[in-house]
Design a protein around this motif. Sequence first.
Motif, mmCIF file in Angstrom:
data_model
loop_
_atom_site.group_PDB
_atom_site.id
_atom_site.type_symbol
_atom_site.label_atom_id
_atom_site.label_comp_id
_atom_site.label_asym_id
_atom_site.label_seq_id
_atom_site.Cartn_x
_atom_site.Cartn_y
_atom_site.Cartn_z
ATOM 1 N N VAL A 1 79.223 44.929 15.633
ATOM 2 C CA VAL A 1 78.938 43.882 16.441
ATOM 3 C C VAL A 1 77.535 44.151 17.182
ATOM 4 O O VAL A 1 76.843 45.255 17.359
ATOM 5 C CB VAL A 1 80.009 43.754 17.639
ATOM 6 C CG1 VAL A 1 81.284 43.593 16.835
ATOM 7 C CG2 VAL A 1 79.992 44.923 18.400
ATOM 8 N N GLY A 2 76.931 42.952 17.508
ATOM 9 C CA GLY A 2 75.592 43.108 17.933
ATOM 10 C C GLY A 2 75.860 43.467 19.701
ATOM 11 O O GLY A 2 75.310 44.146 20.199
ATOM 12 N N HIS A 3 76.759 42.737 20.328
ATOM 13 C CA HIS A 3 77.193 43.048 21.699
ATOM 14 C C HIS A 3 78.722 43.045 21.878
ATOM 15 O O HIS A 3 79.290 42.174 21.529
ATOM 16 C CB HIS A 3 76.514 42.101 22.410
ATOM 17 C CG HIS A 3 76.583 41.916 23.852
ATOM 18 N ND1 HIS A 3 76.888 40.717 24.834
ATOM 19 C CD2 HIS A 3 77.060 42.929 24.785
ATOM 20 C CE1 HIS A 3 77.148 41.222 26.072
ATOM 21 N NE2 HIS A 3 77.286 42.511 25.931
ATOM 22 N N LEU A 4 79.191 44.125 22.345
ATOM 23 C CA LEU A 4 80.556 44.154 22.687
ATOM 24 C C LEU A 4 80.902 43.997 24.224
ATOM 25 O O LEU A 4 80.329 44.813 25.011
ATOM 26 C CB LEU A 4 81.201 45.448 22.182
ATOM 27 C CG LEU A 4 82.631 45.837 22.450
ATOM 28 C CD1 LEU A 4 83.526 44.842 21.589
ATOM 29 C CD2 LEU A 4 83.248 47.281 22.019
ATOM 30 N N ASP A 5 81.550 42.978 24.475
ATOM 31 C CA ASP A 5 81.910 42.679 25.897
ATOM 32 C C ASP A 5 83.329 42.624 26.085
ATOM 33 O O ASP A 5 84.108 42.189 25.231
ATOM 34 C CB ASP A 5 81.036 41.412 26.107
ATOM 35 C CG ASP A 5 80.968 41.135 27.761
ATOM 36 O OD1 ASP A 5 81.437 41.985 28.519
ATOM 37 O OD2 ASP A 5 80.384 40.255 28.034
ATOM 38 N N GLY A 6 83.708 42.480 27.341
ATOM 39 C CA GLY A 6 85.215 41.783 27.610
ATOM 40 C C GLY A 6 85.916 43.082 28.266
ATOM 41 O O GLY A 6 85.353 44.281 28.594
ATOM 42 N N SER A 7 87.180 42.887 28.827
ATOM 43 C CA SER A 7 88.044 43.860 29.538
ATOM 44 C C SER A 7 89.502 43.903 29.114
ATOM 45 O O SER A 7 90.227 44.264 29.737
ATOM 46 C CB SER A 7 87.978 43.259 31.008
ATOM 47 O OG SER A 7 88.395 41.970 31.386
ATOM 48 N N GLY A 8 89.415 43.283 27.859
ATOM 49 C CA GLY A 8 90.865 43.481 27.280
ATOM 50 C C GLY A 8 91.216 44.791 26.602
ATOM 51 O O GLY A 8 90.730 45.837 27.302
ATOM 52 N N THR A 9 91.893 44.626 25.359
ATOM 53 C CA THR A 9 92.192 45.778 24.887
ATOM 54 C C THR A 9 92.056 45.866 23.431
ATOM 55 O O THR A 9 92.253 44.640 22.674
ATOM 56 C CB THR A 9 93.903 46.441 25.298
ATOM 57 O OG1 THR A 9 94.686 45.321 24.721
ATOM 58 C CG2 THR A 9 94.255 46.602 26.652
ATOM 59 N N VAL A 10 91.605 46.812 22.766
ATOM 60 C CA VAL A 10 91.898 47.094 21.224
ATOM 61 C C VAL A 10 92.659 48.096 20.959
ATOM 62 O O VAL A 10 92.372 49.469 21.444
ATOM 63 C CB VAL A 10 90.128 47.377 20.747
ATOM 64 C CG1 VAL A 10 90.121 47.434 19.142
ATOM 65 C CG2 VAL A 10 89.214 46.193 21.318
ATOM 66 N N GLU A 11 93.725 48.003 20.016
ATOM 67 C CA GLU A 11 94.876 48.941 20.000
ATOM 68 C C GLU A 11 95.107 49.242 18.745
ATOM 69 O O GLU A 11 95.132 48.289 17.709
ATOM 70 C CB GLU A 11 96.123 48.299 20.613
ATOM 71 C CG GLU A 11 95.847 47.771 21.882
ATOM 72 C CD GLU A 11 97.054 46.893 22.374
ATOM 73 O OE1 GLU A 11 98.103 46.984 21.814
ATOM 74 O OE2 GLU A 11 96.730 45.957 23.291
ATOM 75 N N VAL A 12 95.493 50.649 18.205
ATOM 76 C CA VAL A 12 95.904 50.998 16.989
ATOM 77 C C VAL A 12 97.053 51.829 17.349
ATOM 78 O O VAL A 12 96.864 53.165 16.838
ATOM 79 C CB VAL A 12 95.034 51.493 15.982
ATOM 80 C CG1 VAL A 12 93.861 50.097 15.496
ATOM 81 C CG2 VAL A 12 94.004 52.491 16.680
ATOM 82 N N ASN A 13 97.825 51.591 18.147
ATOM 83 C CA ASN A 13 98.675 52.409 18.605
ATOM 84 C C ASN A 13 100.018 52.795 17.718
ATOM 85 O O ASN A 13 100.380 51.694 17.033
ATOM 86 C CB ASN A 13 99.529 52.005 20.219
ATOM 87 C CG ASN A 13 98.323 51.834 20.900
ATOM 88 O OD1 ASN A 13 97.532 52.695 21.011
ATOM 89 N ND2 ASN A 13 98.604 51.132 21.885
ATOM 90 N N GLY A 14 100.572 53.899 17.642
ATOM 91 C CA GLY A 14 101.657 54.284 16.844
ATOM 92 C C GLY A 14 103.015 53.553 17.595
ATOM 93 O O GLY A 14 102.953 53.675 18.631
#
Length: 720
Positions: A361-374
Amino acid sequence: MTGSSSYEVGGSGTVYLEKRVLDTGEVIHKTLKVDNNGLGYPRAANYDHGDLRDLLNGDYVDISRSGGITWLWHHSDVYIFDEVHIHGKAHVAILTNTSTQEVLVRGGKMFGDRTGVLHVGQQQTFGFDWVDIYIPVNTQVYRYGHLELPRRAVMRDVWMEVNGTLSDIEDFTVESGGLLYFWSYGSTRNKIDGVYQFVNMTIRADGKFELLTVADYNRMVLNLTSLMEVKAGGYVRTNDMLVIAENVTIDVAGDVHADWSGHSASDGPGSGLDKPSYSTGASGGAHGGRGGRWDNGLYSSVAYDSMYTPSQPGSGGGMIHLEVHDTLRVEGRLHANGEDGRHDSDGSGGGGAGGSIMAHVGHLDGSGTVEVNGGEAYLGGGGSGGRIAVYTDWYDFIGELQAYGGTTHHTDFREGYGSSGTVYVQDKSNQDDPIRKLILDNNQVYTEPSRVGELHKIRSAGYGVSSTSTTFTTYAGVVVSTTGSICCSSSNRHPLRNIGSGSGKDVYYSTRASNPVITYEFPFTLYVDHVRLYPQCSYASDYEVWSELGGIRVNLTDGYVDTYGCTVQTDSEDIYGRVDVGRKADKIIINLKALSSRASMNEVEIYIREEPNSTVQDPFTSRLAAMIVAEDENVSHFELEELSVLGWAALGMTQEKSVLTAHGISGDHSGLATIREGQELHTTFSREVMPFSVLVHAGAAVTLPEYLDCKNVELIIRGS
């Protein structure tokens, strides 16, 4: 024109209207109307499957098992209308030989009440140049079928499933009640199968959009020349997709996911073991790290895939890849999590592993979640975390990047929780000093000082073991057997199961046989560190211990060990005989020699560990770790500006000659890094408070800061 039935309604008839010029008879307007008065949908070919959705997969060579359909037919291969109206739950299809005959339908304007269904069969093209704001019919586009729609398409309270070709749409919006399914058999015009290209794609509240890659076929690619926007309440699901866009926004309460859509927890390169008959549960799936063991188990599934370019699903979660030229803003959730183990009556399922998310990405923004949890488990093992890799020119993200292992309800979470996965971030916000960061976080709070914990005692408990059994299987799959029958009467019996009671001062095993043999047969080869034996002094017996690997036995005691003068049960100290093994074994064999009327043994404890000079992922590991799997990387030297190990996470590497260089380290004193034979760990700073424990095996090398402060961690350095 309609016929009702309690079994299956009849299909609607047709109304065809022409408007002509009075003087010349020239046809200037053609209208087709199909209305089944809302009587009900036809049934699937298999009646038990409910209402019809798939009409013979668009192949109409034999329609004898498809009732309730309005079939259109005439002598030409071209149908021209100015208006098409589909109402009242009518199903409409063109009857042709779909294997050989190509048909073109020019429908003009499309009208409907959102209850009808249009089937675009194989070798058929339906074209519409106008709809009144919303697509008014449900649509099934079969493989080799072709649907043309206006530049702006909006779905509300209808569904569309595409396995064929879509054309002419530029702005696609899915609103409340809309369900849009793209399969990788389909595409937009002039694209290879699996590639759909639009200008904008918007998913609004209660709209659902699914992009599904067909197994062993082309990958799903969504190519947007401008914007993908998932509004609050919008839902996007995939098993494997690449999104290419100028900008992507996932609003608060927006949801984009590939949960539960990779390999099953018991399938793929990180597959766990299904619940064996002797165990309390299944093991967890693996991906970015090792899978959790079932309660009292030994087996841990192995990690795989690249931390830099994750390109495989987990044994649980699927894959999401993003190429966003400008801004990816995540305020909601972007996730590819593993499924939870079963919560049925026995709670035995293992958790699935997290999947893969990679973003350029050119610009990563935000306050959420990116998840790859077991996924979590109860008596089974938790799934490991997956892999996240983010490459960005500007990093403003203040949310969470999560690759947590799945939890479990074991007594000792350190054995049952899946390990963390990996989160790799390459941030070029400062072009002159880019940051490469690897984060390992298993999200556990552990207040005790961190300890390496190399040794593991095999627990000898088993399920439903009889007091008269001369053989039983432990929860770990170890088969314990004896050649001596159990002594004595039912009121004074000393069964074999007592040998694993957990104490050298309580119940014991006894037999009237003079020279019984006790055998521990492992479910797979283990590296045994040592064996502890607690004689039963009231019926003292000498013992000798052997190990066996591949049928070759080694005497570990050089004959029998004399137990004369035994005080195990009377001494206040914990007294036992220790036999060092220090080798791989399939079996441990103990020969007893009675010194009185009985042979007996109070307790046997077998301690195992990882093989010290091995860099492969054996089925047993002392500490479940996130893994850098060198076989899946293009480099063997892994250089980081920061290595962060926290939340009871651990780090390991495969292959000799793997080198990890960290210019900065951080952690919460709960983590562990293990460097195996032929591997290297280098730090480049001059002073640091060590934030995690380090185990360096013989034959490995480590460079630590010149000034190193240690508190609540453990350093074990056997290498250089």
